[in-house]
Structure formats: structure tokens, C-alpha cells
Motif scaffolding. Structure first.
Motif, PDB file in Angstrom:
ATOM      1  N   ASN A 350       0.832  -1.203   0.000  1.00 41.23           N
ATOM      2  CA  ASN A 350       0.000   0.000   0.000  1.00 41.23           C
ATOM      3  C   ASN A 350       0.862   1.247   0.000  1.00 41.23           C
ATOM      4  OD1 ASN A 350      -2.627  -1.126   0.060  1.00 41.23           O
ATOM      5  ND2 ASN A 350      -2.403  -1.602   2.237  1.00 41.23           N
ATOM      6  N   LYS A 353      -0.563   6.955   1.299  1.00 39.14           N
ATOM      7  CA  LYS A 353      -1.832   7.680   1.246  1.00 39.14           C
ATOM      8  C   LYS A 353      -2.866   6.877   0.461  1.00 39.14           C
ATOM      9  CE  LYS A 353       0.393  12.229   1.548  1.00 39.14           C
ATOM     10  NZ  LYS A 353       0.566  13.555   0.902  1.00 39.14           N
ATOM     11  N   ALA A 354      -2.929   5.575   0.709  1.00 36.85           N
ATOM     12  CA  ALA A 354      -3.848   4.714  -0.025  1.00 36.85           C
ATOM     13  C   ALA A 354      -5.297   5.100   0.254  1.00 36.85           C
ATOM     14  CB  ALA A 354      -3.610   3.257   0.358  1.00 36.85           C
ATOM     15  N   VAL A 355      -6.108   5.110  -0.797  1.00 37.33           N
ATOM     16  CA  VAL A 355      -7.525   5.446  -0.676  1.00 37.33           C
ATOM     17  C   VAL A 355      -8.344   4.168  -0.685  1.00 37.33           C
ATOM     18  CG1 VAL A 355      -7.244   7.715  -1.751  1.00 37.33           C
ATOM     19  CG2 VAL A 355      -7.732   5.734  -3.180  1.00 37.33           C
ATOM     20  N   ASP A 356      -9.596   4.294  -0.257  1.00 37.80           N
ATOM     21  CA  ASP A 356     -10.465   3.117  -0.133  1.00 37.80           C
ATOM     22  C   ASP A 356     -11.799   3.389  -0.832  1.00 37.80           C
ATOM     23  OD1 ASP A 356     -11.687   0.795   0.594  1.00 37.80           O
ATOM     24  OD2 ASP A 356     -12.029   1.369   2.681  1.00 37.80           O
ATOM     25  N   PRO A 357     -11.787   3.455  -2.171  1.00 38.64           N
ATOM     26  CA  PRO A 357     -13.019   3.799  -2.895  1.00 38.64           C
ATOM     27  C   PRO A 357     -13.949   2.598  -3.067  1.00 38.64           C
ATOM     28  CG  PRO A 357     -11.241   3.455  -4.446  1.00 38.64           C
ATOM     29  CD  PRO A 357     -10.648   3.269  -3.077  1.00 38.64           C
ATOM     30  N   SER A 422      -6.159   1.910 -14.073  1.00 40.08           N
ATOM     31  CA  SER A 422      -7.045   2.633 -13.152  1.00 40.08           C
ATOM     32  C   SER A 422      -8.443   2.026 -13.182  1.00 40.08           C
ATOM     33  CB  SER A 422      -7.109   4.117 -13.514  1.00 40.08           C
ATOM     34  OG  SER A 422      -7.610   4.293 -14.832  1.00 40.08           O
ATOM     35  N   THR A 426      -9.185   6.028 -10.636  1.00 39.68           N
ATOM     36  CA  THR A 426      -8.182   5.967  -9.567  1.00 39.68           C
ATOM     37  C   THR A 426      -7.115   4.937  -9.914  1.00 39.68           C
ATOM     38  OG1 THR A 426      -9.866   6.517  -7.921  1.00 39.68           O
ATOM     39  CG2 THR A 426      -7.790   5.633  -7.109  1.00 39.68           C
ATOM     40  N   GLU A 430      -2.744   3.613  -5.977  1.00 39.54           N
ATOM     41  CA  GLU A 430      -3.202   4.542  -4.945  1.00 39.54           C
ATOM     42  C   GLU A 430      -4.335   3.960  -4.106  1.00 39.54           C
ATOM     43  OE1 GLU A 430      -4.302   8.035  -7.066  1.00 39.54           O
ATOM     44  OE2 GLU A 430      -2.261   8.480  -7.748  1.00 39.54           O
ATOM     45  N   MET A 431      -4.755   2.711  -4.429  1.00 32.99           N
ATOM     46  CA  MET A 431      -5.861   2.093  -3.699  1.00 32.99           C
ATOM     47  C   MET A 431      -5.345   1.190  -2.587  1.00 32.99           C
ATOM     48  SD  MET A 431      -8.501   0.926  -6.681  1.00 32.99           S
ATOM     49  CE  MET A 431      -8.965   2.030  -8.021  1.00 32.99           C
ATOM     50  N   GLU A 432      -6.164   1.051  -1.559  1.00 38.17           N
ATOM     51  CA  GLU A 432      -5.855   0.114  -0.478  1.00 38.17           C
ATOM     52  C   GLU A 432      -5.924  -1.289  -1.064  1.00 38.17           C
ATOM     53  OE1 GLU A 432      -5.410  -2.172   2.842  1.00 38.17           O
ATOM     54  OE2 GLU A 432      -7.275  -2.273   1.695  1.00 38.17           O
ATOM     55  N   ARG A 435      -8.661  -3.889  -0.032  1.00 38.84           N
ATOM     56  CA  ARG A 435      -9.990  -3.412  -0.450  1.00 38.84           C
ATOM     57  C   ARG A 435     -10.167  -3.579  -1.960  1.00 38.84           C
ATOM     58  NH1 ARG A 435     -14.955  -3.423   0.284  1.00 38.84           N
ATOM     59  NH2 ARG A 435     -16.121  -1.510  -0.057  1.00 38.84           N
TER      60      ARG A 435
END
Length: 609
Positions: A350, A353-357, A422, A426, A430-432, A435
Motif C-alpha cells: 500500500n 496515502k492509499a484510498v479506499d473507494p 485505473s 483511480t 493509490e488504492m488500499e 480493499r
């Protein structure tokens, strides 16, 4: 020893157990060490009662506890003193044994807790490592490190540590009492110990090198056995039992030779130390005897008996120096092997700054290039593809065209060398990570089932799913009827890797496992290769209904003309050579049309036969 610093965090975690264990060892040794002084008093008392005994002007330096006991018993008769000493010796032995019991309940239990924590740490770290790591390292070696190596480290955190503290306490008490009683006699008695220390230092270096070699050979042996068990059907079908036995025998013989070499070294090592300790006992009796015959020497027969007991008490701790050092050396070699993996950082991880969309399924490949790190194969070349939400896309091509690589990259088993992937705008990087994979159902080309029930395997990715959900998933995968024919139906145990099932059954249970998650994105990687044509049509029909409003990527080497794909992508050597709908691609009379024609001819030939 530097490698063993990695376990210091566990000592801190269990510091109260360690501290109590340390105190119990000191108390156990204290009550054991005062016994020689009581024995000296008894021997001198018996000697003084003999006819013709001439009193000696000798002052004794008793331990305060022993001195207080003798002071309280000053008015006792000879017989009463002997009985008192016998009772006190029994009590001190019991108290010493009780504290030794508490020592094992703290130090040894602590080592078991550390073993438990360390195995969990290693296993957890194994799961974090990426696919490339598992391609470079054998399963047998991984298993050996988490079992044999962790077990050897436990011998350091438990028995070795306990014996070392016991050694220090015993030597400390014995030497201090001996010096206080007679420094010169103590010097003679302990003279062989520096020689013992030199031998220990020299031999332990050899033990360390041999231990590292033996651990490496054990990993090779475990790997050979594991691969043989996993591939037993291939071995039998090619009648290679004798050849594989010869290969295993060679590995086993090399391990045996090195293990016996170490055992022979230790067989000479430990008796040699016992010999040196025996020399100390002889020196004690001989020199102590000379001193006791010398007027004014301050040595009595009781003193000699006391020193002999001290030397005997030192026998096990000093001989255990080699054993303890051997355990420490082996633990160091094992911890070094563990550290090699524990310090391996996963390539796929990860971002800070991993995001969780919440993903809806719009997938975009932008000029993606990928080269497999170990083989150097350029699997994808300038690959660009846009898959809108809810589209059904077929990826078709020959073996080695890069189809499976797309699935691996989409799940972030690997990262592309250049370009971006992507989902919903995204970047995957950059993703968790967990997740991302939770929101994609994946049926791999290489189906893997666990040694669990049918229901357990299907629920693997959705443990909270109801039994009705399990049945529904098997209906979509066209495997419910066959499961109900099993002896235990949905509670039937599946053997290791699904060995009790046919190839088609394994694939369909794997499909059911993916469908029960009910995700927005589904990736099927050539997962119908082992089913017959009629079952294939039934599954495709079911999938068409299930995948409505979902984004689906179906990777295959066959053409499903009955499935209305929004897009068919034809790959060759990592590049897109054709793309469009089925009828459009047939009309172009290109590579896709050629593949379709070859498939039709093959199916026609199979029907005639």
C-alpha cells in the motif's frame, strides 16, 4: 548473536515472566548452594566425636542463614544437631526444587509463548509477500523456516536462557563461598576452567558453521519431499518412483553425513568437559588433603567435603556451557534464516496515502508494459484498453499472448513496468490493496481448493454468506446437481488441492466461490477448459444472467459465440491485434476468424469421432 537481537522485542513483551523466572533461578540456587556448608558442619561434627581427635583452631565463614541456624542449635546435643542438619538438608532440597519448578513455569512457558508469537509473525509476513517471492522460493524451504528454525530459536529463548542464568548463579554462589572460605584452595580447584573456556570458544565456532549447513540441507530435503508428495500422480504416471527415490536418497545422505559429523563433534566435546571437571574434583581432594594435614592451614575434612560438593554442583552448569552455547549458535543460524525473509519487503504494498473507494467497474489500461522479473518475458507491450462499467469483455489469444498477465496486473499481483491501470479514474497503486481485491472476484487458471468441505471452499471469500447463497452460487456454476450426489453433499470433505474431484468439478466450485461474493467486477481466467461442451453452454447461459450490470473480463483460448460480448480483444505477443464484436471480427476475416474456423473444425471432428 547479532541475528538474535530480533527476538529482544519478545523478551520485553514477556518481561514480567522473565523477571520472575530470573528471581526463581536465584532462589533455587541459593537454597541448593547452602547445602555444602551444612554438610561441612556435619562432617566436622562427626570427625570431632571420633576418639583421638585433636581440635583445630579454625574459623568458618558460614552463610548468614546457616550461621543463624547453627547459633540457634548451639545448645543441642550431638544427635540433635545431626537430626537438625538432616531435616534442614531435606527442607532446602524441597524449597530449591519448588523454585526450580516455578522457574520452568515462567522461563519455559515464556519460550512457548514467544514461539507462538514468532510463528504468527512469520506466517503473517509470508502472506504479505508478493507473487514473485513465491516463484523464487520453494514451499519446502518456507515450511522448514516456520517450523524447524522457529523451534530452534525457542531453544534459545527457553532452555538456553534458563541454563545460562542457572550457570551464572551457580558459579557466582559457588565461587564466592569458596573464595571466602579458602582463596588458595579455590584457585587450585578452578585452574582447569580457563582451558575449558578456550575449548568451548573453539568448538562452538565449528558447531555454528555446521549448524548453518545442516539447516540449509534440511530445507532442501523438505522441499524435495514436498514436491514429491504434491506431484505423486505425475511421478507414478511416468514410472519415476525409483529415480525420485534416488534423488531423495542423495539429499538425505548429504544431510545424514553432516548431521552425524556434528553429532561426532559433540560426542567428543561433552565428555572432554566432564573430564576437565573430574580433574578439578581430584585436585580438590588431593590438595585439600595436603592442606588438612598441615597445621594452621584452616582446612578441615568438612572443608574438603564442602569443596567437593561445590565442584560437583559446578559439573552440570559448566558442562552445560557447551550445550547452551550450541543451542545459542543453532538459534543464531536459524534466526539468520528467518531474518532473511522477515526483512524482505513486499514489492506490492500500500502507498502511504492509499484510498479506499467503492468501485463500480470502469477499468482503463493506459499504454501498459510489463516484463516478468525472473524470466525477462515481455508479456504486455504498449497495451491500452478501456472497459466501461457493466461491459462484458473477452480476452482471446494463444498461450503466452499475455492474457493471464492482464488479470495478474488488475489484481495487483504485479505492477506494470510502465503505463497505468485505473478503476473509476483511480490508479491501482493509490488504492488500499486488500480493499481492491475484495471488490474483484477472480477465478484463476490454476484452480486451488483447500482441504475443507464443499461449503467451506465456496464460502472462502465470503465467510458470512448464508447456505442459500452457497446453493445459488452452485446453481449459477452448474455444479449443484453433482454436489448433491456426493456422499456428504455440501458437507463432503474435499481432499488436498481438490484431489477427490474431477477437473471440471474443481473449476465449477472455484467459479461458485467467485460468484458468491457478488462483486461489481469479475475476472475469469480460462476457467472452463476442463468442462464438456454442453456444461460449458449451460454455465455461459447462467453467467450471462448473473453478470448483468457487472463488469466482466473473460480470458479464454476458446471463442464463446453464444455469449454476447460488448468487446472481444484478440492478443498476440502482448499486443492487441484485433478488437470488436463477434460478427464484426468474423466479417474482417482476420486472425479472430481464423481462430474461430479452427475451433469449428475441431468441434466438428470431435462430433464425428
Amino acid at each position: 548473536m547479532k541475528h538474535l537481537k530480533a527476538v529482544n522485542k519478545y523478551f520485553w513483551k514477556y518481561r514480567w515472566r522473565f523477571l520472575l523466572g530470573f528471581i526463581f533461578i536465584i532462589l533455587s540456587n541459593y537454597f541448593k548452594i547452602i547445602q555444602p556448608q551444612i554438610t561441612r558442619f556435619v562432617v566436622d561434627a562427626v570427625e570431632s566425636s571420633l576418639p583421638g581427635y585433636k581440635p583445630k583452631n579454625v574459623s568458618f565463614n558460614y552463610d548468614p542463614l546457616v550461621a543463624q541456624m547453627f547459633h540457634s542449635a548451639a545448645s543441642f546435643t550431638f544427635n540433635q544437631k545431626i537430626v537438625l542438619c538432616g531435616v534442614v538438608l531435606l527442607i532446602t532440597a524441597l524449597v530449591s526444587g519448588f523454585f526450580l519448578f516455578l522457574t520452568r513455569q515462567t522461563i519455559i512457558v515464556m519460550s512457548r509463548l514467544i514461539e507462538y508469537d514468532q510463528k504468527n509473525e512469520v506466517y503473517s509476513h509470508y502472506q504479505m509477500l508478493d507473487s514473485a517471492f513465491y516463484k523464487r522460493n520453494s514451499t519446502g524451504d518456507l515450511m522448514n523456516r516456520i517450523t524447524e528454525d522457529v523451534s530452534r530459536v525457542r531453544m534459545y529463548t527457553g532452555p538456553a536462557l534458563m541454563y545460562f542464568i542457572n550457570l551464572a548463579a551457580t558459579i557466582g554462589f559457588c565461587v564466592s563461598y569458596m573464595v571466602r572460605e579458602n582463596p588458595r584452595l579455590t584457585l587450585y580447584v578452578l585452574a582447569p576452567l580457563p582451558l575449558l573456556a578456550a575449548i568451548i570458544y573453539f568448538i562452538n565456532n565449528i558447531i555454528h558453521r555446521k549448524s548453518e549447513r545442516i539447516q540449509a540441507l534440511l530445507s532442501d530435503l523438505t522441499t524435495a519431499a514436498q514436491e514429491s508428495y504434491s506431484g505423486i500422480r505425475v511421478i507414478k504416471s511416468f514410472v519415476q518412483e525409483k529415480a525420485m527415490l534416488g534423488f531423495f536418497d542423495k539429499k538425505s545422505e548429504e544431510y545424514r553425513t553432516n548431521a552425524i559429523g556434528l553429532a561426532k563433534l559433540e560426542a567428543v566435546y561433552f565428555p572432554s568437559m566432564s573430564l576437565i571437571i573430574g580433574l578439578s574434583t581430584l585436585l580438590t581432594i588431593m590438595i585439600g588433603g595436603f592442606y588438612s594435614l598441615t597445621p594452621g592451614s584452616g582446612v578441615t575434612t568438612g572443608t574438603i567435603a564442602e569443596f567437593v560438593m561445590y565442584v560437583n554442583m559446578l559439573t552440570f552448569p559448566v558442562s552445560a556451557i557447551g550445550w547452551t552455547a550450541s543451542m545459542v549458535q543453532r538459534a543464531s543460524a536459524s534466526q539468520k534464516r528467518l531474518n532473511e525473509f522477515l526483512q524482505t519487503e513486499p514489492v506490492i504494498a500500500n502507498s502511504p496515502k492509499a484510498v479506499d473507494p467503492v468501485l463500480t467497474g470502469h477499468i482503463h489500461f493506459d499504454n501498459v508494459n510489463f516484463v516478468y522479473p525472473d524470466t525477462g518475458i515481455h508479456a504486455l507491450k504498449d497495451f491500452s484498453l478501456d472497459i466501461k462499467k457493466g461491459e462484458k469483455v473477452a480476452i482471446i489469444g494463444r498461450t503466452g499472448s499475455g492474457k493471464t498477465t492482464l488479470a495478474q496486473l488488475l489484481l495487483r499481483m504485479y505492477d506494470p513496468g510502465s503505463g497505468t491501470i485505473s478503476i473509476d479514474g483511480t490508479n491501482l497503486k493509490e488504492m488500499e490493496l486488500h480493499r481492491l481485491r475484495e471488490q474483484i472476484s477472480y477465478v484463476p487458471q490454476d484452480v486451488f481448493l483447500f482441504s475443507d468441505t464443499v461449503t467451506g471452499n465456496i464460502r472462502f471469500g465470503a465467510v458470512k454468506a448464508s447456505f442459500e447463497d452457497v446453493i445459488k452460487a452452485t446453481q449459477f456454476a452448474s455444479v449443484e446437481k453433482e454436489i448433491n450426489q456426493f456422499s456428504g453433499k455440501f458437507d463432503t470433505m474435499i481432499g488436498e488441492r481438490g484431489v477427490t474431484l474431477s477437473g471440471g468439478q474443481k473449476q465449477r466450485i472455484s467459479i461458485a466461490r467467485a460468484l458468491i461474493k457478488n462483486p461489481q467486477m469479475v475476472v475469469f481466467d480460462d476457467c472452463l477448459s476442463a468442462v464438456d461442451a454442453s456444461t460449458e453452454k449451460e454455465i455461459i447461459s447462467n453467467l450471462y444472467a448473473f453478470l448483468r450490470h457487472k463488469t466482466a473480463i473473460i480470458i479464454t483460448h476458446r471463442i464463446f459465440s453464444l455469449f454476447d460480448f460488448d468487446k472481444i480483444v484478440v492478443l498476440e505477443n502482448g499486443r492487441i491485434v484485433e478488437m470488436g464484436k463477434h460478427q464484426d471480427l468474423i466479417a474482417r476475416n482476420g486472425y479472430y476468424a481464423y481462430l474461430y474456423e479452427q475451433q469449428q473444425l475441431q468441434e466438428h471432428s470431435e462430433k464425428e469421432s
